[in-house]
Motif scaffolding. Structure first.
Motif, PDB file in Angstrom:
ATOM      1  N   VAL A  39      46.054  46.220  28.702  1.00 42.69           N
ATOM      2  CA  VAL A  39      44.702  46.146  29.269  1.00 42.69           C
ATOM      3  C   VAL A  39      44.848  45.851  30.756  1.00 42.69           C
ATOM      4  CG1 VAL A  39      43.437  45.408  27.198  1.00 42.69           C
ATOM      5  CG2 VAL A  39      44.555  43.676  28.629  1.00 42.69           C
ATOM      6  N   ILE A  40      43.877  46.332  31.530  1.00 39.63           N
ATOM      7  CA  ILE A  40      43.868  45.996  32.963  1.00 39.63           C
ATOM      8  C   ILE A  40      42.651  45.107  33.213  1.00 39.63           C
ATOM      9  CG2 ILE A  40      43.940  46.839  35.335  1.00 39.63           C
ATOM     10  CD1 ILE A  40      44.676  49.626  34.222  1.00 39.63           C
ATOM     11  N   ILE A  41      42.910  43.851  33.486  1.00 41.50           N
ATOM     12  CA  ILE A  41      41.839  42.889  33.771  1.00 41.50           C
ATOM     13  C   ILE A  41      41.392  43.171  35.208  1.00 41.50           C
ATOM     14  CG2 ILE A  41      41.315  40.430  33.983  1.00 41.50           C
ATOM     15  CD1 ILE A  41      43.744  40.019  31.969  1.00 41.50           C
ATOM     16  N   ASP A  42      40.131  43.564  35.348  1.00 43.09           N
ATOM     17  CA  ASP A  42      39.694  44.116  36.640  1.00 43.09           C
ATOM     18  C   ASP A  42      39.040  43.074  37.536  1.00 43.09           C
ATOM     19  OD1 ASP A  42      39.101  45.713  38.720  1.00 43.09           O
ATOM     20  OD2 ASP A  42      37.783  47.086  37.626  1.00 43.09           O
ATOM     21  N   CYS A  43      39.789  42.605  38.510  1.00 43.89           N
ATOM     22  CA  CYS A  43      39.229  41.647  39.475  1.00 43.89           C
ATOM     23  C   CYS A  43      38.858  42.335  40.786  1.00 43.89           C
ATOM     24  CB  CYS A  43      40.218  40.515  39.736  1.00 43.89           C
ATOM     25  SG  CYS A  43      40.459  39.468  38.299  1.00 43.89           S
ATOM     26  N   GLU A  44      38.941  43.681  40.818  1.00 40.99           N
ATOM     27  CA  GLU A  44      38.443  44.377  42.020  1.00 40.99           C
ATOM     28  C   GLU A  44      36.949  44.658  41.858  1.00 40.99           C
ATOM     29  OE1 GLU A  44      39.716  48.427  42.797  1.00 40.99           O
ATOM     30  OE2 GLU A  44      38.968  48.356  44.854  1.00 40.99           O
ATOM     31  N   HIS A  45      36.578  45.227  40.717  1.00 38.61           N
ATOM     32  CA  HIS A  45      35.173  45.560  40.464  1.00 38.61           C
ATOM     33  C   HIS A  45      34.669  44.716  39.299  1.00 38.61           C
ATOM     34  CE1 HIS A  45      35.116  48.893  43.244  1.00 38.61           C
ATOM     35  NE2 HIS A  45      36.210  49.381  42.699  1.00 38.61           N
ATOM     36  N   GLY A  46      33.491  44.142  39.438  1.00 37.62           N
ATOM     37  CA  GLY A  46      32.925  43.350  38.344  1.00 37.62           C
ATOM     38  C   GLY A  46      33.140  41.866  38.553  1.00 37.62           C
ATOM     39  N   PRO A  47      32.718  41.059  37.572  1.00 39.98           N
ATOM     40  CA  PRO A  47      32.634  39.617  37.796  1.00 39.98           C
ATOM     41  C   PRO A  47      33.891  38.802  37.463  1.00 39.98           C
ATOM     42  CG  PRO A  47      31.635  40.179  35.696  1.00 39.98           C
ATOM     43  CD  PRO A  47      32.120  41.467  36.295  1.00 39.98           C
ATOM     44  N   LEU A  48      34.952  39.416  36.975  1.00 36.08           N
ATOM     45  CA  LEU A  48      36.087  38.615  36.472  1.00 36.08           C
ATOM     46  C   LEU A  48      36.820  37.843  37.566  1.00 36.08           C
ATOM     47  CD1 LEU A  48      37.641  40.960  33.764  1.00 36.08           C
ATOM     48  CD2 LEU A  48      36.327  38.861  33.450  1.00 36.08           C
ATOM     49  N   ASN A  49      37.326  36.675  37.163  1.00 34.07           N
ATOM     50  CA  ASN A  49      38.148  35.888  38.082  1.00 34.07           C
ATOM     51  C   ASN A  49      39.390  35.376  37.349  1.00 34.07           C
ATOM     52  OD1 ASN A  49      37.397  33.731  36.495  1.00 34.07           O
ATOM     53  ND2 ASN A  49      35.804  33.036  37.880  1.00 34.07           N
ATOM     54  N   VAL A  50      40.257  34.670  38.082  1.00 28.66           N
ATOM     55  CA  VAL A  50      41.539  34.244  37.514  1.00 28.66           C
ATOM     56  C   VAL A  50      41.343  33.272  36.347  1.00 28.66           C
ATOM     57  CG1 VAL A  50      43.765  33.163  38.058  1.00 28.66           C
ATOM     58  CG2 VAL A  50      42.607  34.510  39.770  1.00 28.66           C
ATOM     59  N   LEU A  51      40.340  32.422  36.431  1.00 30.29           N
ATOM     60  CA  LEU A  51      40.111  31.438  35.369  1.00 30.29           C
ATOM     61  C   LEU A  51      39.772  32.145  34.050  1.00 30.29           C
ATOM     62  CD1 LEU A  51      39.989  28.408  34.829  1.00 30.29           C
ATOM     63  CD2 LEU A  51      37.557  28.461  35.426  1.00 30.29           C
ATOM     64  N   ALA A  52      38.887  33.129  34.123  1.00 38.21           N
ATOM     65  CA  ALA A  52      38.539  33.886  32.908  1.00 38.21           C
ATOM     66  C   ALA A  52      39.736  34.696  32.440  1.00 38.21           C
ATOM     67  CB  ALA A  52      37.363  34.822  33.190  1.00 38.21           C
ATOM     68  N   ALA A  67      49.425  42.654  29.690  1.00 44.00           N
ATOM     69  CA  ALA A  67      48.263  42.313  30.509  1.00 44.00           C
ATOM     70  C   ALA A  67      48.573  42.642  31.970  1.00 44.00           C
ATOM     71  CB  ALA A  67      47.944  40.832  30.374  1.00 44.00           C
ATOM     72  N   VAL A  68      47.749  43.532  32.513  1.00 41.46           N
ATOM     73  CA  VAL A  68      47.869  43.891  33.928  1.00 41.46           C
ATOM     74  C   VAL A  68      46.639  43.301  34.605  1.00 41.46           C
ATOM     75  CG1 VAL A  68      47.929  45.846  35.561  1.00 41.46           C
ATOM     76  CG2 VAL A  68      48.967  46.078  33.273  1.00 41.46           C
ATOM     77  N   MET A  69      46.765  42.853  35.845  1.00 42.30           N
ATOM     78  CA  MET A  69      45.552  42.465  36.560  1.00 42.30           C
ATOM     79  C   MET A  69      45.386  43.329  37.804  1.00 42.30           C
ATOM     80  SD  MET A  69      44.202  39.062  38.414  1.00 42.30           S
ATOM     81  CE  MET A  69      44.026  37.974  37.038  1.00 42.30           C
ATOM     82  N   ARG A  70      44.190  43.957  37.931  1.00 37.52           N
ATOM     83  CA  ARG A  70      43.882  44.614  39.202  1.00 37.52           C
ATOM     84  C   ARG A  70      43.308  43.548  40.117  1.00 37.52           C
ATOM     85  NH1 ARG A  70      40.513  50.116  40.256  1.00 37.52           N
ATOM     86  NH2 ARG A  70      38.775  49.022  39.312  1.00 37.52           N
ATOM     87  N   ILE A  71      43.985  43.385  41.254  1.00 34.00           N
ATOM     88  CA  ILE A  71      43.656  42.341  42.220  1.00 34.00           C
ATOM     89  C   ILE A  71      42.453  42.808  43.061  1.00 34.00           C
ATOM     90  CG2 ILE A  71      44.716  40.953  44.080  1.00 34.00           C
ATOM     91  CD1 ILE A  71      46.258  40.845  41.420  1.00 34.00           C
ATOM     92  N   THR A  72      41.710  41.845  43.583  1.00 31.79           N
ATOM     93  CA  THR A  72      40.530  42.185  44.389  1.00 31.79           C
ATOM     94  C   THR A  72      40.881  43.042  45.606  1.00 31.79           C
ATOM     95  OG1 THR A  72      39.702  40.011  43.759  1.00 31.79           O
ATOM     96  CG2 THR A  72      38.498  41.152  45.498  1.00 31.79           C
ATOM     97  N   GLU A  73      41.943  42.626  46.280  1.00 34.20           N
ATOM     98  CA  GLU A  73      42.380  43.353  47.482  1.00 34.20           C
ATOM     99  C   GLU A  73      43.839  42.987  47.742  1.00 34.20           C
ATOM    100  OE1 GLU A  73      40.275  41.893  50.910  1.00 34.20           O
ATOM    101  OE2 GLU A  73      40.671  39.819  50.381  1.00 34.20           O
ATOM    102  N   ASN A  74      44.464  43.653  48.680  1.00 37.99           N
ATOM    103  CA  ASN A  74      45.877  43.391  48.981  1.00 37.99           C
ATOM    104  C   ASN A  74      46.013  42.063  49.722  1.00 37.99           C
ATOM    105  OD1 ASN A  74      48.571  43.500  49.567  1.00 37.99           O
ATOM    106  ND2 ASN A  74      48.503  45.494  50.607  1.00 37.99           N
TER     107      ASN A  74
END
Ligand code: 3PY
Ligand code: MG
Length: 256
Positions: A39-52, A67-74
């Motif tokens: 799964v890619i936990i999307d922290c670029e688009h939408g409300p997710l954050n590291v705590l969730a 578990a992959v995380m898409r980061i908000t930005e570089n």
């Protein structure tokens, strides 16, 4: 823990997983039970954050998927927070130049490969249960780095970007790419597909694994046949909406 995504990429023709917008470990479990590879936990688009995201990473690992995380930005601080909660890979949007790619690797790897901020009191190091001597080496070996190429600059600078050591997957973002070509949303426009093919050929020529996003299975299969190995398919909210809509329509058809 070994990196399940890395293992699968070394044996499977392709791997498939959705982006996630919902802060729900239960949704992650469902995705695992359904047989997705990651799964890619999307922290670029939408409300997710590291705590969730931390409980979502736990749910992924308990379900036997990556578990992959898409980061908000570089951003090095965001990359290190994602890695600290134990994601298998960080996926960084909008990489346009060699310097961007170098910045990602520097933030994702401990010395000597990079300058990732050091803290062992985190989930990734088993809350200190992993020996110091082992943790840093293991993290550098197992953690994967995925960069998005999704703009004309990224494509123009691709040869240089591909020279950067430490990048595991080159991910083509078709939507941002379509916008950068003046064709927002037209991900199957011939000009967009031509650029995507260019990236696939160049990255494959350098022995890099390639990924992309698709909205449907047949497009995913088309790219897989052209060598794309990391396929991100749709988004949790879209998958749920489609399933609900099909069900409701089915009831209405039966009624007639
Ligand atoms: C894009 O298409 O731009 C992405 O980042 C993946 O959906
Ligand atoms: Mg994008």
């Amino acid at each position: 823990m070994a990196n399940i995504l890395k293992e699968k990429l070394s044996t499977e023709k392709f791997v498939v997983g959705p982006f996630l917008k919902l802060p729900s470990p239960a949704v992650v479990e469902i995705m695992g039970l359904a047989g997705f590879d990651f799964v890619i936990i999307d922290c670029e688009h939408g409300p997710l954050n590291v705590l969730a995201a931390e409980d979502m990473v736990r749910a992924a690992h308990l379900s036997g998927i990556a578990a992959v995380m898409r980061i908000t930005e570089n951003n090095p601080a965001m990359i290190s927070r994602a890695l600290d909660i134990g994601v298998d890979a960080v996926q960084v949007p909008q990489v346009s130049a060699r310097a961007d790619a170098e910045k990602v690797v520097k933030a994702a790897k401990f010395s000597p490969a990079g300058e990732r901020g050091v803290c062992r009191f985190v989930r990734a190091s088993g809350y200190t249960s992993i020996e110091k001597s082992e943790y840093f080496q293991r993290a550098n070996r197992d953690t994967m780095v995925i960069i998005h190429i999704e703009g004309q600059d990224g494509i123009n600078n691709l040869d240089e970007i591909l020279q950067v050591e430490g990048i595991d997957i080159v991910f083509i973002g078709p939507y941002d790419l379509s916008q950068s070509l003046g064709l927002p949303g037209q991900v199957d426009h011939p000009d967009v597909e031509k650029k995507m093919l260019e990236v696939i050929e160049k990255a494959a020529g350098k022995g890099k694994c390639v990924g992309t996003f698709v909205d449907d299975i047949s497009t995913g299969y088309k790219w897989a046949k052209l060598g794309v190995q990391y396929i991100s398919y749709s988004v949790d909210v879209g998958i749920i909406y489609e399933a609900c809509k099909r069900t409701v329509e089915g009831f209405h058809k039966t009624e007639q």
